[in-house]
Scaffold this motif. Structure first.
Motif, PDB file in Angstrom:
ATOM      1  N   ARG A 134       0.834  -1.196   0.000  1.00 56.01           N
ATOM      2  CA  ARG A 134       0.000   0.000   0.000  1.00 56.01           C
ATOM      3  C   ARG A 134       0.872   1.250   0.000  1.00 56.01           C
ATOM      4  NH1 ARG A 134      -4.974  -1.016   4.272  1.00 56.01           N
ATOM      5  NH2 ARG A 134      -5.928  -2.776   3.177  1.00 56.01           N
ATOM      6  N   ILE A 135       0.643   2.105  -0.975  1.00 52.43           N
ATOM      7  CA  ILE A 135       1.299   3.410  -0.981  1.00 52.43           C
ATOM      8  C   ILE A 135       0.259   4.453  -1.362  1.00 52.43           C
ATOM      9  CG2 ILE A 135       3.568   2.490  -1.567  1.00 52.43           C
ATOM     10  CD1 ILE A 135       3.149   3.423  -4.404  1.00 52.43           C
ATOM     11  N   SER A 136       0.504   5.680  -0.961  1.00 53.94           N
ATOM     12  CA  SER A 136      -0.421   6.771  -1.283  1.00 53.94           C
ATOM     13  C   SER A 136       0.363   7.918  -1.896  1.00 53.94           C
ATOM     14  CB  SER A 136      -1.148   7.250  -0.023  1.00 53.94           C
ATOM     15  OG  SER A 136      -0.210   7.703   0.937  1.00 53.94           O
ATOM     16  N   ILE A 137      -0.323   8.728  -2.671  1.00 50.90           N
ATOM     17  CA  ILE A 137       0.307   9.895  -3.279  1.00 50.90           C
ATOM     18  C   ILE A 137      -0.522  11.128  -2.969  1.00 50.90           C
ATOM     19  CG2 ILE A 137       1.420   8.618  -5.151  1.00 50.90           C
ATOM     20  CD1 ILE A 137      -0.866   9.499  -6.972  1.00 50.90           C
ATOM     21  N   ASP A 138       0.122  12.261  -3.018  1.00 49.98           N
ATOM     22  CA  ASP A 138      -0.539  13.548  -2.796  1.00 49.98           C
ATOM     23  C   ASP A 138      -0.403  14.364  -4.079  1.00 49.98           C
ATOM     24  OD1 ASP A 138      -1.484  16.003  -2.052  1.00 49.98           O
ATOM     25  OD2 ASP A 138      -0.163  16.251  -0.315  1.00 49.98           O
ATOM     26  N   ARG A 139      -1.486  14.532  -4.782  1.00 46.93           N
ATOM     27  CA  ARG A 139      -1.441  15.213  -6.084  1.00 46.93           C
ATOM     28  C   ARG A 139      -1.130  16.697  -5.964  1.00 46.93           C
ATOM     29  NH1 ARG A 139      -3.194  11.492  -9.618  1.00 46.93           N
ATOM     30  NH2 ARG A 139      -4.365   9.766  -8.704  1.00 46.93           N
TER      31      ARG A 139
ATOM     32  N   GLN B  97       7.338  10.429  -5.643  1.00 54.13           N
ATOM     33  CA  GLN B  97       6.639   9.961  -4.455  1.00 54.13           C
ATOM     34  C   GLN B  97       6.546   8.442  -4.462  1.00 54.13           C
ATOM     35  OE1 GLN B  97       3.011  12.073  -3.220  1.00 54.13           O
ATOM     36  NE2 GLN B  97       3.432  13.614  -4.783  1.00 54.13           N
TER      37      GLN B  97
ATOM     38  N   LYS C 179       8.626   6.052  -1.763  1.00 46.61           N
ATOM     39  CA  LYS C 179       7.909   5.224  -0.791  1.00 46.61           C
ATOM     40  C   LYS C 179       8.257   3.755  -0.933  1.00 46.61           C
ATOM     41  CE  LYS C 179       4.366   8.661  -0.308  1.00 46.61           C
ATOM     42  NZ  LYS C 179       3.653   9.039   0.833  1.00 46.61           N
TER      43      LYS C 179
ATOM     44  N   LEU D 254      -3.465   3.757  -8.401  1.00 47.30           N
ATOM     45  CA  LEU D 254      -3.129   5.122  -8.010  1.00 47.30           C
ATOM     46  C   LEU D 254      -3.767   6.173  -8.913  1.00 47.30           C
ATOM     47  CD1 LEU D 254       0.691   4.670  -7.213  1.00 47.30           C
ATOM     48  CD2 LEU D 254      -1.219   4.735  -5.605  1.00 47.30           C
ATOM     49  N   ASP D 255      -4.417   5.708  -9.979  1.00 46.69           N
ATOM     50  CA  ASP D 255      -5.054   6.601 -10.949  1.00 46.69           C
ATOM     51  C   ASP D 255      -4.043   7.576 -11.550  1.00 46.69           C
ATOM     52  OD1 ASP D 255      -7.080   7.650 -12.510  1.00 46.69           O
ATOM     53  OD2 ASP D 255      -7.769   9.049 -10.969  1.00 46.69           O
TER      54      ASP D 255
ATOM     55  N   CYS E 143      -2.724  17.084   3.894  1.00 47.63           N
ATOM     56  CA  CYS E 143      -2.713  16.536   2.540  1.00 47.63           C
ATOM     57  C   CYS E 143      -3.480  17.482   1.616  1.00 47.63           C
ATOM     58  CB  CYS E 143      -3.350  15.153   2.535  1.00 47.63           C
ATOM     59  SG  CYS E 143      -3.239  14.313   0.946  1.00 47.63           S
TER      60      CYS E 143
END
Length: 494
Positions: free
Chosen positions: A2-7, A16, A20, A46-47, A426
């Motif tokens: 699981r990873i997340s990004i901040d657009r 990013q 990660k 992640l789109d 965020c």
């Protein structure tokens, strides 16, 4: 995985993703042989465009952490094996300069210089630069020591001195450091003009072009500038609340065999983190195990708001692997070009020789004054004044920042140093916030300027309380709240 990004972060999305995954690998959270998600799958989750994932994966391949060319296997597989690296089973793979400090960070280096220079302009409200205010200078004490050294030395005090510094000062520093529990003979002490100059001498001594070195992230632009000038490949380990991530450090040591590790263990100049005593012992054990020199920079070690005194790495080291660079002006006067370097005697001799070869002249006057200043014990009184001054500033700043918590801003209250390292909510871009505040004559340091690779610090800002009046501090934090509220309000409206 699981990873997340901040657009809305100032960090590119591919960086990013790369950062990660790299952190998970180096933290031993993703095991050797693990297959990473396919380009299409991760892009879908992640789109993002598939090319973004491809670019991130390529960075990991270049760093020899991941491979896409394993015989008989399709996809991307983790090839970093911490156990194999520890036992030396991996081959001498080709080293690529994937961490080299390139053009993009230079832009933020220039931005940092701009912020620092504007911080001297009284027309601005500056939380940008760590600058000691002139109000802390004890003029009567300075006049007294100046008169004494002129009477004692006469015209000789206005000439240059030895490349290692005045013998009298080195002897007095040895005594003063001994009172703090640091055993250093005069032969282990080199007087320098500034900390970055000292770092440059040490780096030239320990590393050559294309060597790997490790420092903490976030990192001061001036530090990276010195590494770049030497053509070094820079690796970074993230800072935790109690100091550098030693799991990642050991894995980097095993894989890249760096020439040294550069650290600011006492109230890091950006985050304010202080390395715990336990972690200091662990770091020294690591350094001894891999015969890794440590460069310890002590900018704010004496600006301590607690009663706890933690020994320096130099004081704890029994193997003479630590070189310490200390900034003495915090307890002398603003503008003094007096710093000192502690190193094993032979290393100190070589550094003195390099100073002499570089034809860098050290002035006798300030060194003689500082010798007298130490003998009189004025540095102890000055340290108490500086600590009291900044402890009060820190408490006021913390109170004024409290309303920002409602907007999602968070921070750890500093236990020393001169600033706050604040995590933005965020969706808030640190660079856009910087520009909005600049329009209203308020300066902050966006986290981006301290992160050379754009992977982690995009959602942080550093707020310095070093040289801002109480009135400006109140007005500046009010404007900061208003601008953040505007940004957060727009996001909610979406």
């Amino acid at each position: 995985m699981r990873i997340s990004i901040d657009r809305d972060s100032s960090a590119p999305i591919y960086k990013q993703i790369e950062g990660k995954i790299r952190n998970k690998i180096l933290n031993n959270e993703i095991a050797y042989g693990t297959r990473l998600p396919s380009e299409r799958y991760l892009a879908s989750v992640l789109d993002v465009h598939r090319n973004t994932v491809i670019k991130a994966y390529k960075c990991l391949v270049d760093q020899e952490l991941v491979s896409c060319t394993l015989p008989g296997r399709k996809g991307y597989f983790v090839i970093f094996d911490s156990l194999a690296e520890a036992e030396g089973r991996t081959g001498a793979a080709k080293r690529q300069a994937v961490f080299r400090y390139r053009g993009e960070p230079r832009r933020y280096e220039r931005l940092f210089d701009t912020i620092y220079n504007i911080s001297f302009d009284e027309r601005w409200i500056s939380f940008g630069g760590h600058i000691l205010p002139a109000s802390l200078i004890q003029l009567d004490e300075i006049k007294e020591v100046l008169a004494k050294v002129v009477d004692q030395y006469g015209v000789e005090v206005f000439t240059y001195c030895s490349s290692k510094g005045m013998p009298q000062l080195r002897k007095q520093l040895s005594l003063s450091l001994g009172e703090e529990g640091i055993k250093a003979t005069p032969g282990e002490i080199v007087i320098i003009n500034e900390t970055f100059q000292g770092l440059e001498y040490v780096v030239k001594l320990l590393a050559e072009k294309n060597d790997y070195v490790v420092t903490e992230s976030p990192v001061m632009p001036d530090v990276l500038r010195i590494f770049a000038m030497q053509g070094l490949n820079v690796l970074t380990v993230p800072l935790e609340e109690d100091g550098a991530n030693l799991t990642q450090l050991e894995n980097l040591i095993r894989k890249y065999q760096p020439r040294f590790f550069h650290t600011m263990p006492d109230y890091h100049a950006i985050t304010g983190a202080r390395m715990s005593l336990k972690k200091r012992y662990s770091l020294l054990k690591l350094a001894h195990q891999y015969n890794l020199p440590l460069i310890e920079e002590k900018w704010y070690s004496g600006i301590n708001f607690t009663e706890e005194v933690i020994p320096s790495l130099y004081a704890l080291d029994e193997r003479k692997l630590v070189i310490t660079i200390d900034n003495a002006i915090n307890f002398f006067y603003t503008g003094a070009r007096i710093c000192y370097l502690l190193a094993p005697i032979e290393t100190a001799k070589l550094i003195g020789k390099n100073i002499s070869n570089a034809q860098v002249h050290l002035q006798s006057l300030e060194q003689a004054m500082f010798t007298e200043y130490l003998q009189e014990g004025y540095h102890i009184c000055q340290q108490e004044r500086v600590c009291r001054f900044y402890k009060e500033k820190c408490q006021k700043m913390d109170q004024l920042l409290q309303p920002l918590k409602k907007l999602g801003v968070s921070w750890n209250k500093p236990l020393g140093g001169m600033g706050f390292w604040c995590r933005l909510p965020c969706g808030v871009n640190d660079m856009r916030l910087y520009e909005a505040l600049k329009e209203r004559k308020v300066l902050i340091c966006p986290g981006k300027v301290f992160d050379p690779y754009g992977t982690e610090a995009g959602n942080f800002i550093r707020l310095s309380f070093s040289n801002v009046s109480d009135e400006k501090m109140k007005e500046g934090t009010k404007i900061l709240y208003e601008e953040l509220d505007k940004i957060c309000g727009k996001d909610l409206a979406k």
